[in-house]
Motif scaffolding. Structure first.
Motif, PDB file in Angstrom:
ATOM      1  N   UNK A   1       0.799  -1.243   0.000  1.00  0.00           N
ATOM      2  CA  UNK A   1       0.000   0.000   0.000  1.00  0.00           C
ATOM      3  C   UNK A   1       0.824   1.282   0.000  1.00  0.00           C
ATOM      4  N   UNK A   2       2.109   1.206   0.398  1.00  0.00           N
ATOM      5  CA  UNK A   2       2.947   2.398   0.398  1.00  0.00           C
ATOM      6  C   UNK A   2       3.147   2.955  -1.008  1.00  0.00           C
ATOM      7  N   UNK A   3       2.951   2.111  -2.019  1.00  0.00           N
ATOM      8  CA  UNK A   3       3.189   2.526  -3.400  1.00  0.00           C
ATOM      9  C   UNK A   3       1.888   2.709  -4.186  1.00  0.00           C
ATOM     10  N   UNK A   4       0.753   2.602  -3.502  1.00  0.00           N
ATOM     11  CA  UNK A   4      -0.543   2.801  -4.157  1.00  0.00           C
ATOM     12  C   UNK A   4      -0.842   4.289  -4.241  1.00  0.00           C
ATOM     13  N   UNK A   5      -1.193   4.750  -5.438  1.00  0.00           N
ATOM     14  CA  UNK A   5      -1.469   6.170  -5.648  1.00  0.00           C
ATOM     15  C   UNK A   5      -2.933   6.501  -5.349  1.00  0.00           C
ATOM     16  N   UNK A   6      -3.170   7.636  -4.710  1.00  0.00           N
ATOM     17  CA  UNK A   6      -4.554   8.064  -4.455  1.00  0.00           C
ATOM     18  C   UNK A   6      -5.288   8.316  -5.776  1.00  0.00           C
ATOM     19  N   UNK A   7      -6.540   8.041  -5.772  1.00  0.00           N
ATOM     20  CA  UNK A   7      -7.338   8.289  -6.955  1.00  0.00           C
ATOM     21  C   UNK A   7      -7.482   7.087  -7.867  1.00  0.00           C
ATOM     22  N   UNK A   8      -6.573   6.120  -7.736  1.00  0.00           N
ATOM     23  CA  UNK A   8      -6.655   4.914  -8.542  1.00  0.00           C
ATOM     24  C   UNK A   8      -7.298   3.786  -7.750  1.00  0.00           C
ATOM     25  N   UNK A   9      -7.517   2.665  -8.414  1.00  0.00           N
ATOM     26  CA  UNK A   9      -8.101   1.502  -7.748  1.00  0.00           C
ATOM     27  C   UNK A   9      -7.077   0.855  -6.824  1.00  0.00           C
ATOM     28  N   UNK A  10      -7.411   0.785  -5.538  1.00  0.00           N
ATOM     29  CA  UNK A  10      -6.490   0.164  -4.578  1.00  0.00           C
ATOM     30  C   UNK A  10      -6.248  -1.298  -4.931  1.00  0.00           C
ATOM     31  N   UNK A  11      -7.314  -2.025  -5.263  1.00  0.00           N
ATOM     32  CA  UNK A  11      -7.192  -3.450  -5.536  1.00  0.00           C
ATOM     33  C   UNK A  11      -6.327  -3.707  -6.758  1.00  0.00           C
ATOM     34  N   UNK A  12      -6.573  -2.959  -7.832  1.00  0.00           N
ATOM     35  CA  UNK A  12      -5.821  -3.168  -9.079  1.00  0.00           C
ATOM     36  C   UNK A  12      -4.350  -2.824  -8.890  1.00  0.00           C
ATOM     37  N   UNK A  13      -4.071  -1.692  -8.283  1.00  0.00           N
ATOM     38  CA  UNK A  13      -2.679  -1.284  -8.081  1.00  0.00           C
ATOM     39  C   UNK A  13      -1.948  -2.257  -7.161  1.00  0.00           C
ATOM     40  N   UNK A  14      -2.603  -2.680  -6.091  1.00  0.00           N
ATOM     41  CA  UNK A  14      -1.980  -3.614  -5.151  1.00  0.00           C
ATOM     42  C   UNK A  14      -1.663  -4.937  -5.828  1.00  0.00           C
ATOM     43  N   UNK A  15      -2.605  -5.438  -6.613  1.00  0.00           N
ATOM     44  CA  UNK A  15      -2.378  -6.710  -7.281  1.00  0.00           C
ATOM     45  C   UNK A  15      -1.254  -6.597  -8.312  1.00  0.00           C
ATOM     46  N   UNK A  16      -1.209  -5.498  -9.053  1.00  0.00           N
ATOM     47  CA  UNK A  16      -0.142  -5.315 -10.037  1.00  0.00           C
ATOM     48  C   UNK A  16       1.222  -5.224  -9.363  1.00  0.00           C
ATOM     49  N   UNK A  17       1.293  -4.526  -8.250  1.00  0.00           N
ATOM     50  CA  UNK A  17       2.558  -4.417  -7.519  1.00  0.00           C
ATOM     51  C   UNK A  17       2.980  -5.764  -6.951  1.00  0.00           C
ATOM     52  N   UNK A  18       2.015  -6.505  -6.413  1.00  0.00           N
ATOM     53  CA  UNK A  18       2.326  -7.820  -5.879  1.00  0.00           C
ATOM     54  C   UNK A  18       2.790  -8.776  -6.965  1.00  0.00           C
ATOM     55  N   UNK A  19       2.136  -8.706  -8.138  1.00  0.00           N
ATOM     56  CA  UNK A  19       2.544  -9.553  -9.259  1.00  0.00           C
ATOM     57  C   UNK A  19       3.953  -9.193  -9.720  1.00  0.00           C
ATOM     58  N   UNK A  20       4.260  -7.899  -9.746  1.00  0.00           N
ATOM     59  CA  UNK A  20       5.596  -7.448 -10.125  1.00  0.00           C
ATOM     60  C   UNK A  20       6.633  -7.918  -9.112  1.00  0.00           C
ATOM     61  N   UNK A  21       6.278  -7.841  -7.829  1.00  0.00           N
ATOM     62  CA  UNK A  21       7.184  -8.319  -6.781  1.00  0.00           C
ATOM     63  C   UNK A  21       7.481  -9.808  -6.986  1.00  0.00           C
ATOM     64  N   UNK A  22       6.432 -10.600  -7.250  1.00  0.00           N
ATOM     65  CA  UNK A  22       6.620 -12.027  -7.473  1.00  0.00           C
ATOM     66  C   UNK A  22       7.434 -12.314  -8.712  1.00  0.00           C
ATOM     67  N   UNK A  23       7.237 -11.539  -9.784  1.00  0.00           N
ATOM     68  CA  UNK A  23       7.986 -11.739 -11.017  1.00  0.00           C
ATOM     69  C   UNK A  23       9.473 -11.439 -10.810  1.00  0.00           C
ATOM     70  N   UNK A  24       9.755 -10.366 -10.078  1.00  0.00           N
ATOM     71  CA  UNK A  24      11.155 -10.035  -9.787  1.00  0.00           C
ATOM     72  C   UNK A  24      11.806 -11.135  -8.942  1.00  0.00           C
TER      73      UNK A  24
END
Length: 210
Positions: A135-158
């Motif tokens: 959540x520290x990297x989630x931007x206000x105004x956007x979808x929390x769920x979508x941004x969180x999932x994309x960041x988590x997927x990126x973390x897993x890919x890395x």
């Protein structure tokens, strides 16, 4: 979409966290030396899939339950710690663990995937970490769920990329390591001790916020 500025901050932090030694990378290293590169990559895939589970849990709020409930955190912690100790004891008792065997007699790649996945999913520290970190990297105004999932997927890919590289390089030293019985036994004892050590450390871990 995620802003480029967020990615420039997130990727270095995620890489640093993935490179930090832990039971996931230790298990990938163990499988690579024991059963070869493909088994190590399968373990890396299992860990990355586990990250997606934790990401989904963070989106759904399940990780918050682990953070808030002492009973839930302790239950998952004990099961995860017990599983790590179980793997460590199994490694210690299996004298053939790091012997080079025909492809059809070693541990299957599916087993490597499932065990790595289980190690990751049963670690409540990872669940709480995802809840606090993403959540520290989630931007206000956007979808929390979508941004969180994309960041988590990126973390897993890395993490998958890093552990796959670890698997490739460690498997190259496989024959040199495993041809000598003394080195093979030392590696088996070291792997077993580290897995048991991670299990004990997890069992003694306090719930965040306590």
């Amino acid at each position: 979409m995620i802003d480029m500025g967020v990615l420039l901050a997130f990727v270095p932090a995620a890489l640093a966290l993935n490179v930090a030694p832990g039971p996931d990378s230790m298990y990938t290293l163990k499988r690579s030396v024991s059963d070869g590169r493909t088994a190590g990559v399968a373990a890396a895939a299992g860990t990355s899939t586990g990250c997606l589970v934790h990401t989904t849990a963070a989106v759904l709020g399940l990780s918050a339950v682990l953070k808030a409930s002492a009973l839930a955190f302790t239950a998952v912690k004990i099961v995860g710690a017990g599983y790590l100790v179980y793997l460590g004891v199994g490694t210690f008792r299996n004298g053939d663990e790091f012997e080079i065997t025909p492809e059809d007699t070693g541990q299957t790649h599916g087993e490597s995937f499932r065990q790595a996945f289980t190690i990751n999913v049963l670690n409540p520290k990872v669940a709480v970490f995802f809840l606090a970190f993403l959540p520290q990297f989630v931007q206000p105004g956007g979808s929390f769920a979508v941004q969180t999932f994309m960041l988590g997927a990126l973390f897993g890919m890395l993490g998958f990329c890093y552990q796959s590289i670890l698997a490739v390089f460690s498997s190259r030293a496989r024959r040199t390591i495993t041809e000598r019985e003394r080195i093979r036994n030392a590696l088996r004892y070291a792997s077993a001790s580290v897995l048991v050590g991670f299990g004990i450390a997890l069992a003694l871990e306090e719930r965040p916020g306590v």
